[in-house]
Design a protein around this motif. Structure first.
Motif, PDB file in Angstrom:
ATOM      1  N   THR A 177       0.816  -1.212   0.000  1.00 25.34           N
ATOM      2  CA  THR A 177       0.000   0.000   0.000  1.00 25.34           C
ATOM      3  C   THR A 177       0.850   1.263   0.000  1.00 25.34           C
ATOM      4  OG1 THR A 177      -1.913   1.063   1.018  1.00 25.34           O
ATOM      5  CG2 THR A 177      -0.271   0.189   2.514  1.00 25.34           C
ATOM      6  N   TYR A 211     -11.676  -7.210   9.704  1.00 24.38           N
ATOM      7  CA  TYR A 211     -11.514  -7.730   8.350  1.00 24.38           C
ATOM      8  C   TYR A 211     -12.230  -6.866   7.321  1.00 24.38           C
ATOM      9  CZ  TYR A 211     -11.773 -11.214   4.550  1.00 24.38           C
ATOM     10  OH  TYR A 211     -11.693 -11.878   3.346  1.00 24.38           O
ATOM     11  N   TYR A 212     -13.517  -6.646   7.534  1.00 23.36           N
ATOM     12  CA  TYR A 212     -14.284  -5.875   6.556  1.00 23.36           C
ATOM     13  C   TYR A 212     -13.934  -4.385   6.594  1.00 23.36           C
ATOM     14  CZ  TYR A 212     -16.985 -10.082   5.741  1.00 23.36           C
ATOM     15  OH  TYR A 212     -17.358 -11.361   5.417  1.00 23.36           O
ATOM     16  N   LEU A 263     -10.883  -4.029   4.364  1.00 24.21           N
ATOM     17  CA  LEU A 263     -11.308  -4.247   2.979  1.00 24.21           C
ATOM     18  C   LEU A 263     -12.057  -3.036   2.440  1.00 24.21           C
ATOM     19  CD1 LEU A 263     -12.539  -7.980   2.887  1.00 24.21           C
ATOM     20  CD2 LEU A 263     -10.286  -7.053   2.364  1.00 24.21           C
ATOM     21  N   ILE A 277      -9.464  -0.437   1.440  1.00 19.66           N
ATOM     22  CA  ILE A 277      -8.755  -0.818   0.209  1.00 19.66           C
ATOM     23  C   ILE A 277      -9.640  -0.619  -1.019  1.00 19.66           C
ATOM     24  CG2 ILE A 277      -7.590  -2.698  -1.008  1.00 19.66           C
ATOM     25  CD1 ILE A 277      -6.964  -3.914   1.757  1.00 19.66           C
ATOM     26  N   VAL A 278     -10.896  -1.055  -0.923  1.00 17.66           N
ATOM     27  CA  VAL A 278     -11.816  -0.935  -2.054  1.00 17.66           C
ATOM     28  C   VAL A 278     -12.056   0.538  -2.401  1.00 17.66           C
ATOM     29  CG1 VAL A 278     -14.194  -1.318  -2.814  1.00 17.66           C
ATOM     30  CG2 VAL A 278     -12.927  -3.165  -1.689  1.00 17.66           C
ATOM     31  N   SER A 303      -7.452   2.442   6.009  1.00 15.08           N
ATOM     32  CA  SER A 303      -6.540   1.310   5.833  1.00 15.08           C
ATOM     33  C   SER A 303      -5.383   1.350   6.824  1.00 15.08           C
ATOM     34  CB  SER A 303      -5.992   1.285   4.401  1.00 15.08           C
ATOM     35  OG  SER A 303      -7.013   1.088   3.467  1.00 15.08           O
ATOM     36  N   LEU A 363      -5.570  -5.871  -2.053  1.00 17.14           N
ATOM     37  CA  LEU A 363      -6.894  -6.413  -1.764  1.00 17.14           C
ATOM     38  C   LEU A 363      -6.871  -7.938  -1.751  1.00 17.14           C
ATOM     39  CD1 LEU A 363      -9.939  -5.944  -1.317  1.00 17.14           C
ATOM     40  CD2 LEU A 363     -10.206  -5.912  -3.810  1.00 17.14           C
ATOM     41  N   ALA A 423      -5.193  -9.113   1.409  1.00 15.20           N
ATOM     42  CA  ALA A 423      -6.047  -8.892   2.569  1.00 15.20           C
ATOM     43  C   ALA A 423      -7.216  -9.878   2.614  1.00 15.20           C
ATOM     44  CB  ALA A 423      -6.575  -7.455   2.562  1.00 15.20           C
ATOM     45  N   VAL A 424      -7.842 -10.123   1.471  1.00 10.97           N
ATOM     46  CA  VAL A 424      -8.985 -11.041   1.428  1.00 10.97           C
ATOM     47  C   VAL A 424      -8.582 -12.434   1.912  1.00 10.97           C
ATOM     48  CG1 VAL A 424     -10.518 -12.301  -0.134  1.00 10.97           C
ATOM     49  CG2 VAL A 424     -10.290  -9.822  -0.348  1.00 10.97           C
ATOM     50  N   TYR A 447      -6.233 -11.652   5.918  1.00  9.07           N
ATOM     51  CA  TYR A 447      -6.596 -10.743   7.009  1.00  9.07           C
ATOM     52  C   TYR A 447      -7.933 -11.096   7.653  1.00  9.07           C
ATOM     53  CZ  TYR A 447      -2.859  -7.540   5.557  1.00  9.07           C
ATOM     54  OH  TYR A 447      -1.644  -6.972   5.253  1.00  9.07           O
ATOM     55  N   ASN A 448      -8.444 -12.273   7.392  1.00  6.23           N
ATOM     56  CA  ASN A 448      -9.754 -12.667   7.907  1.00  6.23           C
ATOM     57  C   ASN A 448      -9.637 -13.137   9.355  1.00  6.23           C
ATOM     58  OD1 ASN A 448     -12.461 -13.199   7.990  1.00  6.23           O
ATOM     59  ND2 ASN A 448     -12.307 -15.185   6.974  1.00  6.23           N
TER      60      ASN A 448
END
Length: 388
Positions: free
Chosen positions: A20, A74-75, A78, A81-82, A114, A175, A178-179, A182-183
């Motif tokens: 990042t 987690y979300y 995300l 990032i999105v 982030s 992303l 992380a997906v 990072y959960n």
């Protein structure tokens, strides 16, 4: 269905930070030049856009910290990032005025979310002290900045759209990382949550640290903004100023691992570590008051002191705040660290410019020294108080 974890792997967190920061370093060196030279806006407007970008980062830090604690780590990351992918991707096609400014501000908001989540996750790395992780994160972020700023010079001649395209692709890679990795989900007892709610206040110790880091970033920003024009006025070339930041990166690469190696010792003396960092920042400006301003070695030595100071100071503040805050509100407090840092970065260039316009550079350096002393006092004073 991705497996939920109780802690995050250090290597994946470091990779995410590296990715990042590489992406963002494609953008920030070009902002002022692009707005002024290509979009034909004044330097005041360019500075105003960067100021709003930092304010958006502050807001993102506030949002990111709240979402990290009360929604989902987690979300939350995300989401940041999105949003950044959307902003950088939009810049590929819409980099005229005012779309450039609006998307840049959105990117600041996303980056605030982030980075706050990254720092909060640093406290949940298995088998490692958070202070140790913060040191490595600072190393990884600076390594990413060095790589990005060196690379963007070769991409820019192809067109600004290519710069934004590559930055977007890098964020998409972040992303994916992380997906997959990072959960995580934290099991929090009711007692932990009650403790967090009860302590959702800035204690004197933490407030002192936050005011201190705001002041130190304000001082540090003079090197990134107003020192360039000062050196040019003294007869140095832009490349001489640019080399100082290459030197800065080299020193970080060399000395950050040393600081990390002695992390346990420095953690026991965290206040001493931060105080030394402030004094080194002070000393870097004190050197600039010496009557040898045509000697390039003076600036190299001053940059050396500045770099050693930032290595001790900025990662150390996150560690100090983590020690003094409840685990159930990691996002809340780490978000405040990012907010106060962003505020210092936002007002620093404007603060310095106003002093220079109404006085001179030497008076600015003196003010920076006095402000560093004030930061030292502010940071030390809350030790003697338990309640606000």
């Amino acid at each position: 269905m991705l497996k939920k974890r109780q802690s995050i792997s250090l290597k994946w967190l470091l990779l995410g930070v590296l990715i990042t920061n590489t992406a963002m370093s494609f953008i920030w060196p070009l902002n002022t030049i692009y707005i002024h030279e290509t979009l034909h806006k004044s330097l005041v407007i360019a500075a105003s856009v960067l100021f709003l970008n930092q304010l958006a980062t502050m807001l993102g830090s506030l949002i990111g910290g709240k979402l990290f604690d009360s929604w989902s780590p987690y979300y939350s990351i995300l989401l940041g990032i999105v949003l950044n992918i959307f902003a950088l991707g939009g810049l590929i096609f819409f980099h005229a005025w005012p779309a450039y400014a609006l998307l840049l501000i959105l990117s600041g908001l996303a980056n605030g979310i982030s980075v706050t989540c990254e720092n909060s996750l640093a406290t949940r790395v298995g088998n490692h002290r958070s202070s140790y992780v913060f040191n490595l994160l600072y190393f990884a972020s600076n390594f990413g900045l060095v790589f990005g700023t060196l690379t963007v010079g070769y991409i820019m001649p192809l067109g600004i759209g290519y710069v934004f395209a590559i930055a977007t692709i890098i964020q998409v890679l972040f992303l994916v990382v992380a997906v997959i990795n990072y959960n995580i989900q934290f099991n929090q007892t009711m007692g932990d949550r009650k403790q967090g709610i009860k302590k959702e206040k800035l204690t004197p110790k933490i407030l002192g640290a936050l005011i201190m880091v705001l002041i130190c970033w304000l001082i540090y920003e003079q090197w990134q903004s107003n020192l360039s024009t000062f050196m040019v006025e003294k007869g140095f070339k832009v490349k001489n100023y640019s080399f100082l930041w290459t030197f800065n990166a080299i020193l970080i690469v060399l000395f950050q691992p040393v600081v990390t190696h002695f992390d346990e010792l420095l953690l026991k003396h965290i206040r001493g570590r931060l105080n030394i960092g402030i004094l080194l920042l002070l000393a870097s400006f004190a050197l600039l008051l010496l009557p040898f301003k045509d000697n390039y070695g003076l600036y190299v030595t001053s940059m050396c002191l500045l770099t050693l100071g930032e290595i001790l100071l900025f990662p150390g503040v996150a560690s100090f705040v983590d020690i003094e805050s409840p685990r159930s509100l990691t996002g809340y407090y780490q978000g405040r660290v990012q907010m106060f840092s962003a505020l210092g970065k936002a007002i620093g260039p404007l603060f310095g410019a106003l002093i220079i316009d109404n006085s001179n550079y030497e008076f600015l350096f003196l003010i920076c020294i006095l402000m560093a002393l004030f930061a030292l006092v502010i940071f030390s004073w809350p030790v003697f108080s338990k309640k606000i």
